[in-house]
Design a protein around this motif. Structure first.
Motif, mmCIF file in Angstrom:
data_model
loop_
_atom_site.group_PDB
_atom_site.id
_atom_site.type_symbol
_atom_site.label_atom_id
_atom_site.label_comp_id
_atom_site.label_asym_id
_atom_site.label_seq_id
_atom_site.Cartn_x
_atom_site.Cartn_y
_atom_site.Cartn_z
ATOM 1 N N UNK A 224 -2.209 53.369 -3.454
ATOM 2 C CA UNK A 224 -2.876 52.261 -3.538
ATOM 3 C C UNK A 224 -3.691 52.366 -2.255
ATOM 4 N N UNK A 225 -5.074 51.430 -2.630
ATOM 5 C CA UNK A 225 -6.273 50.623 -2.251
ATOM 6 C C UNK A 225 -5.541 50.329 -1.449
ATOM 7 N N UNK A 226 -5.080 50.661 0.005
ATOM 8 C CA UNK A 226 -4.537 49.494 0.851
ATOM 9 C C UNK A 226 -5.902 49.482 2.266
ATOM 10 N N UNK A 227 -6.713 50.855 1.942
ATOM 11 C CA UNK A 227 -8.450 50.762 3.004
ATOM 12 C C UNK A 227 -9.321 49.615 2.692
ATOM 13 N N UNK A 228 -8.908 49.358 1.171
ATOM 14 C CA UNK A 228 -10.032 47.354 0.725
ATOM 15 C C UNK A 228 -10.014 46.379 1.609
ATOM 16 N N UNK A 229 -8.864 46.248 2.636
ATOM 17 C CA UNK A 229 -7.977 45.228 3.841
ATOM 18 C C UNK A 229 -9.281 45.563 4.867
ATOM 19 N N UNK A 230 -9.273 46.909 4.758
ATOM 20 C CA UNK A 230 -10.384 47.527 6.740
ATOM 21 C C UNK A 230 -11.852 46.969 5.942
ATOM 22 N N UNK A 231 -12.237 47.222 5.417
ATOM 23 C CA UNK A 231 -13.749 46.417 5.122
ATOM 24 C C UNK A 231 -13.709 45.690 4.105
ATOM 25 N N UNK A 232 -13.603 44.234 4.489
ATOM 26 C CA UNK A 232 -13.783 43.353 3.325
ATOM 27 C C UNK A 232 -14.950 42.964 3.350
ATOM 28 N N UNK A 233 -15.628 42.526 1.902
ATOM 29 C CA UNK A 233 -16.758 42.407 1.775
ATOM 30 C C UNK A 233 -16.693 40.665 1.277
#
Length: 436
Positions: A224-233
């Motif tokens: 999954x792309x859970x890491x996008x929660x680390x770098x909210x733009x």
């Protein structure tokens, strides 16, 4: 993700102690804090040693140690749970009669209690993934969140586990840090075996072995792309749509909601519907009273020095800015306002925050002192703040918010209401140079 992993996860039941006792122990910790005024240290906000043995015995995995003077770090399960309590904002440090107390926020606790067991488990997991940072507990030596190390060191954990009979295996423990090993166990990712500690030593782990649930969860995260929660733009301005008269509303998901979306896109954990809600920050109107101090090292003789603390107590109305407060500090210590400054503090979750001088060159989302009103500065009575002025000479002041008094229309600007000691010279060498 393999079908076998997906099937295992879809069949997993979540209770207070399944897949392990993370929810049970988290709530045991909350209950202890409700029953006791638990004191924490002023600088690191670590729990006072006198409470640790009692908390340890209430947990599902009491840690065996042999320290004469144990600290919070001596108990990895307590240390890990403390990290989650602070980073979730359920527990906050507050001043009570000159003592720092770790208190449960009743409003956030109510939100927690309204969650079901599945929601509690995954909200704690999301807290660990997105918010947990060792800087909450001490002076951070690592720049990234704890989860980055957990996620990346997982691949070094073989299917058969590690027996910690070699220095290489022990290095895995050292790099991961024991509180993260304890959390991996509490979340049901690994099984941990320990034994009696050696004399004068702490928690002695003999084996750590990945569990099928933990392996499946890591497979899920990799897929999954859970890491996008680390770098909210933030979304870019949708000028074309707006030019056509379309009312565009951009809704931002929280990191927890992103994790939830990623998992449920695979039809997993459908019982996870609600999330922990943090209250909106509130303005605090009144007269802010700060005590600003600086430690001076004074040379008494050739080989003898003494330390003196000089302080100023400053009252300032809440409608003024943090920049105005900076100016008041400098005026109180007879400094010229001719250099940059910075305020550093911990927010209610324990995260280190900074507010910068308007001319400071930082990233676009930096917060500047001339844009923040004191009433909107999210600090509490008793909070300790570091104020640095002049990054070359590095004048470092300790700031404590002592009280927020009732509004007083007679006080329209900052003023020094009490003081001790002679202020240091801002440029102590200038007079000598003029006399040469």
């Amino acid at each position: 993700m393999s079908e076998s992993s997906k099937q295992l996860l879809s069949q997993q039941i979540f209770t207070t102690n399944q897949p392990n006792a993370i929810v049970q122990d988290f709530e045991a910790f909350i209950e202890f804090l409700q029953l006791h005024k638990v004191e924490v240290s002023a600088a690191q906000n670590a729990i006072a040693p006198k409470y640790l043995a009692d908390i340890n015995e209430r947990l599902s995995h009491p840690t065996k140690i042999d320290f004469q003077r144990p600290s919070q770090k001596s108990y990895p399960y307590i240390h890990g749970l403390y990290l989650l309590l602070r980073s979730s904002a359920i527990a906050q440090v507050q001043l009570d009669k000159k003592k720092n107390i770790l208190r449960i926020d009743p409003q956030i606790l109510q939100s927690w209690q309204e969650l079901n067991d599945t929601e509690k488990y995954f909200n704690l997991l999301a807290t660990w993934i997105f918010y947990a940072h060792e800087g909450i507990m001490d002076n951070a030596s690592r720049s990234l969140n704890d989860w980055w190390y957990v996620f990346n060191f997982w691949k070094e954990l073989p299917t058969k586990g590690l027996n910690f009979t070699s220095s290489k295996d022990e290095d895995w423990l050292r790099r991961l840090k024991l509180h993260n090993v304890a959390l991996l166990n509490l979340f049901g990712f690994i099984e941990v075996k320990d034994t009696e500690p050696l004399e004068g030593k702490g928690w002695r782990i003999t084996k750590a072995e990945p569990l099928p649930f933990g392996t499946a969860m890591m497979h899920l995260l990799h897929s999954t792309d859970w890491q996008r929660g680390m770098f909210l733009e933030y979304e870019e301005e949708l000028e074309e749509e707006r030019s056509l008269g379309i009312d565009v509303v951009v809704q931002q998901s929280t990191p927890t909601e992103i994790l939830q979306e990623e998992f449920q896109a695979l039809d997993l954990f459908t019982a996870w519907q609600n999330n922990l809600q943090l209250p909106e920050p509130k303005s605090q109107d009144g007269i802010f009273v700060f005590k600003v101090s600086i430690q001076l090292h004074i040379q008494k003789s050739k080989d003898k020095f003494s330390t003196e603390t000089v302080w100023r107590k400053i009252a300032i109305p809440s409608h003024l800015t943090v920049y105005d407060f900076s100016s008041a500090i400098l005026k109180g210590f007879d400094f010229a306002n001719d250099h940059l400054h910075q305020f550093t503090y911990k927010d209610r979750q324990g995260f280190i925050k900074s507010i910068y001088h308007p001319y400071t060159q930082y990233e676009e989302d930096a917060i500047f002192t001339d844009k923040v009103l004191l009433r909107d500065w999210q600090i509490n009575i008793g909070d300790r703040i570091t104020y640095v002025f002049d990054f070359g000479d590095w004048w470092e002041f300790n700031v404590v918010l002592e009280s927020i008094d009732e509004p007083d229309p007679k006080i329209k600007k900052a003023k020094v209401i009490d003081k001790k000691g002679k202020a240091p010279e801002q440029y102590p060498d200038s007079d000598d140079e003029e006399n040469e």
